[in-house]
Design a protein around this motif. Structure first.
Motif, PDB file in Angstrom:
ATOM      1  N   GLY A   1       0.827  -1.191   0.000  1.00 45.75           N
ATOM      2  CA  GLY A   1       0.000   0.000   0.000  1.00 45.75           C
ATOM      3  C   GLY A   1       0.868   1.250   0.000  1.00 45.75           C
ATOM      4  N   ASP A   2       0.539   2.194   0.873  1.00 44.76           N
ATOM      5  CA  ASP A   2       1.360   3.399   1.042  1.00 44.76           C
ATOM      6  C   ASP A   2       2.467   3.189   2.063  1.00 44.76           C
ATOM      7  N   GLY A   3       2.637   1.951   2.525  1.00 42.09           N
ATOM      8  CA  GLY A   3       3.686   1.663   3.498  1.00 42.09           C
ATOM      9  C   GLY A   3       3.293   1.938   4.929  1.00 42.09           C
ATOM     10  N   ARG A   4       2.027   2.212   5.168  1.00 42.08           N
ATOM     11  CA  ARG A   4       1.596   2.538   6.528  1.00 42.08           C
ATOM     12  C   ARG A   4       1.375   1.262   7.336  1.00 42.08           C
ATOM     13  N   VAL A   5       1.635   1.379   8.638  1.00 42.26           N
ATOM     14  CA  VAL A   5       1.505   0.252   9.554  1.00 42.26           C
ATOM     15  C   VAL A   5       0.056   0.139  10.028  1.00 42.26           C
ATOM     16  N   PHE A   6      -0.364  -1.089  10.325  1.00 39.50           N
ATOM     17  CA  PHE A   6      -1.701  -1.361  10.843  1.00 39.50           C
ATOM     18  C   PHE A   6      -2.013  -0.456  12.044  1.00 39.50           C
ATOM     19  N   PRO A   7      -3.237   0.062  12.168  1.00 35.92           N
ATOM     20  CA  PRO A   7      -4.416  -0.164  11.329  1.00 35.92           C
ATOM     21  C   PRO A   7      -4.594   0.839  10.202  1.00 35.92           C
ATOM     22  N   ALA A   8      -3.634   1.754  10.019  1.00 36.59           N
ATOM     23  CA  ALA A   8      -3.750   2.732   8.941  1.00 36.59           C
ATOM     24  C   ALA A   8      -3.386   2.140   7.587  1.00 36.59           C
ATOM     25  N   GLY A   9      -2.746   0.974   7.598  1.00 38.14           N
ATOM     26  CA  GLY A   9      -2.332   0.309   6.363  1.00 38.14           C
ATOM     27  C   GLY A   9      -2.089  -1.158   6.641  1.00 38.14           C
ATOM     28  N   PRO A  10      -1.550  -1.875   5.659  1.00 33.58           N
ATOM     29  CA  PRO A  10      -1.421  -3.327   5.809  1.00 33.58           C
ATOM     30  C   PRO A  10      -0.146  -3.800   6.491  1.00 33.58           C
ATOM     31  N   MET A  11       0.813  -2.900   6.769  1.00 32.14           N
ATOM     32  CA  MET A  11       2.106  -3.338   7.274  1.00 32.14           C
ATOM     33  C   MET A  11       2.036  -3.754   8.746  1.00 32.14           C
ATOM     34  N   ARG A  12       2.725  -4.861   9.061  1.00 24.86           N
ATOM     35  CA  ARG A  12       2.832  -5.291  10.455  1.00 24.86           C
ATOM     36  C   ARG A  12       3.902  -4.486  11.195  1.00 24.86           C
ATOM     37  N   GLU A  13       4.836  -3.978  10.440  1.00 22.57           N
ATOM     38  CA  GLU A  13       5.920  -3.137  10.947  1.00 22.57           C
ATOM     39  C   GLU A  13       6.459  -2.376   9.752  1.00 22.57           C
ATOM     40  N   PRO A  14       7.279  -1.348   9.948  1.00 17.99           N
ATOM     41  CA  PRO A  14       7.847  -0.640   8.797  1.00 17.99           C
ATOM     42  C   PRO A  14       8.643  -1.587   7.900  1.00 17.99           C
ATOM     43  N   LEU A  15       8.579  -1.360   6.605  1.00 17.99           N
ATOM     44  CA  LEU A  15       9.198  -2.251   5.625  1.00 17.99           C
ATOM     45  C   LEU A  15      10.682  -2.462   5.906  1.00 17.99           C
ATOM     46  N   ALA A  16      11.419  -1.397   6.140  1.00 14.98           N
ATOM     47  CA  ALA A  16      12.864  -1.509   6.351  1.00 14.98           C
ATOM     48  C   ALA A  16      13.187  -2.361   7.569  1.00 14.98           C
ATOM     49  N   ALA A  17      12.400  -2.213   8.634  1.00 11.90           N
ATOM     50  CA  ALA A  17      12.652  -2.983   9.858  1.00 11.90           C
ATOM     51  C   ALA A  17      12.409  -4.469   9.624  1.00 11.90           C
ATOM     52  N   GLY A  18      11.351  -4.801   8.907  1.00 11.78           N
ATOM     53  CA  GLY A  18      11.054  -6.197   8.639  1.00 11.78           C
ATOM     54  C   GLY A  18      12.077  -6.845   7.727  1.00 11.78           C
ATOM     55  N   LEU A  19      12.521  -6.120   6.704  1.00  8.26           N
ATOM     56  CA  LEU A  19      13.510  -6.665   5.779  1.00  8.26           C
ATOM     57  C   LEU A  19      14.866  -6.851   6.456  1.00  8.26           C
ATOM     58  N   ALA A  20      15.188  -6.002   7.414  1.00  6.71           N
ATOM     59  CA  ALA A  20      16.497  -6.082   8.073  1.00  6.71           C
ATOM     60  C   ALA A  20      16.673  -7.385   8.833  1.00  6.71           C
ATOM     61  N   ARG A  21      15.585  -8.014   9.280  1.00  4.17           N
ATOM     62  CA  ARG A  21      15.679  -9.271  10.028  1.00  4.17           C
ATOM     63  C   ARG A  21      15.492 -10.495   9.137  1.00  4.17           C
ATOM     64  N   ALA A  22      15.228 -10.289   7.850  1.00  5.15           N
ATOM     65  CA  ALA A  22      14.941 -11.402   6.951  1.00  5.15           C
ATOM     66  C   ALA A  22      16.216 -11.945   6.312  1.00  5.15           C
TER      67      ALA A  22
END
Length: 339
Positions: free
Chosen positions: A179-200
């Motif tokens: 989406g627009d990168g917004r975190v729940f409930p304003a958008g679909p992200m469980r956490e900010p994109l960069a933070a989630g990718l950093a642990r993957a």
């Protein structure tokens, strides 16, 4: 009451498309900041439990259907083909049992253990546990040599040998997986994109069967971890003749598109909220609708296991599987955990 996934979550540049910021997003944005902060603090302070066997987490950066469960099955099949004793671990969303408990398809129903564990338990040992650490311990004690954990990228309670995040590769129809990168409930992200990718350890882009190439912009957005690509393919053709389809998954509209792309004569389609419960009245309405078209009823495997047994013979389950485009790249990913 289960709520359907808002489609506007996945529209990129939503304010521009609607002529301004939606009121709902303005109201929900401060809550999303709190959600993100709580998630980050929980992850930072955790002391993960080591079950003594490798744990491969198949996670998600968003809420809604990215296709984790078919990927869990594909990974388990790959590991089992190598002779590994692979067990699956799930929270058992939608089930009443807290666990840890090993799923028994002959004894448990989806109301006990959740729909996805019940579906997967026909092929693999599956454990459900609200407490993931306790579930991982039970799986290891139950003979697992490797555990594939369905969901849990934002759950730090278990030590992960590998963490794979699944990303919906569907970028047509004005949709964008973040989406627009917004975190729940304003958008679909469980956490900010960069933070989630950093642990993957890797990101898997899952494409629909009729989309051959990954959008270059999506590749750029996922810059960081190695990328894998897989396609969601039908494991069987859809039933012949006109059909009324229905699905209660994260993104039911994708099931509708997939059935059409597979050649299904889809007379009508009914979307439901993820993990929806189908009562007698709802199913009778669907059957009446199908009768109007002289059609059968078709749904996903995940939905089919939630149906009352009296209805399962009246509805055709349509199975899909994740097929990796480059199996060697998958093997290289698994090799990082010595598998």
């Amino acid at each position: 009451m289960k709520l359907a996934t808002p489609r506007w979550w996945y529209v990129r540049d939503l304010p521009a498309r609607r002529g301004g910021m939606p009121v709902s997003r303005v109201v929900l944005t401060p809550i999303s900041w709190i959600w993100a902060a709580v998630t980050a603090r929980r992850i930072a302070r955790a002391e993960p439990f080591d079950p003594g066997v490798p744990v491969i987490c198949v996670g998600n950066l968003t809420l809604g259907g990215a296709g984790k469960t078919p990927v869990v099955r594909a990974l388990a099949e790959r590991l089992a083909a190598r002779g590994c004793k692979v067990h699956l671990l799930s929270r058992g969303y939608g089930g009443r049992l807290e666990g840890p408990v090993r799923v028994d398809p002959t004894r448990h129903a989806s109301a006990d253990v959740g729909d996805e564990p019940l579906m997967l338990a026909r092929d693999f040992p599956v454990w459900v546990a609200r407490d993931r650490a306790a579930g991982a311990k039970a799986a290891a004690q139950g003979g697992a040599e490797v555990i594939v954990m369905d969901d849990g990228h934002q759950n730090p309670s278990v030590k992960k040998a590998l963490s794979l995040v699944v990303v919906d590769g569907e970028t047509r129809h004005d949709e964008w997986p973040f989406g627009d990168g917004r975190v729940f409930p304003a958008g679909p992200m469980r956490e900010p994109l960069a933070a989630g990718l950093a642990r993957a350890d890797a990101a898997l882009i899952l494409l629909p069967a009729d989309l051959s190439a990954v959008e270059p912009e999506l590749v750029r957005a996922l810059n960081g971890p190695p990328l894998l690509v897989a396609h969601l393919a039908a494991a069987a053709p859809p039933p012949e003749g006109p059909q009324v389809g229905f699905a209660g998954v994260g993104k039911p509209w994708k099931v509708e598109r997939a059935l059409q792309a597979a050649g299904c004569d889809l007379a009508d389609f009914a979307p439901f909220a993820d993990h929806a419960t189908y009562d007698e009245a709802t199913l009778k309405r669907l059957a009446d609708r199908a009768q109007q078209f002289g059609a059968g009823l078709v749904t996903t495997e995940k939905d089919w296991v939630r149906l009352p047994s009296s209805w399962q013979a009246r509805v055709t389950p349509w199975p899909v599987r994740a097929e990796f485009d480059d199996p060697a790249a998958l093997d290289a990913f698994l090799a990082k955990a010595g598998l």
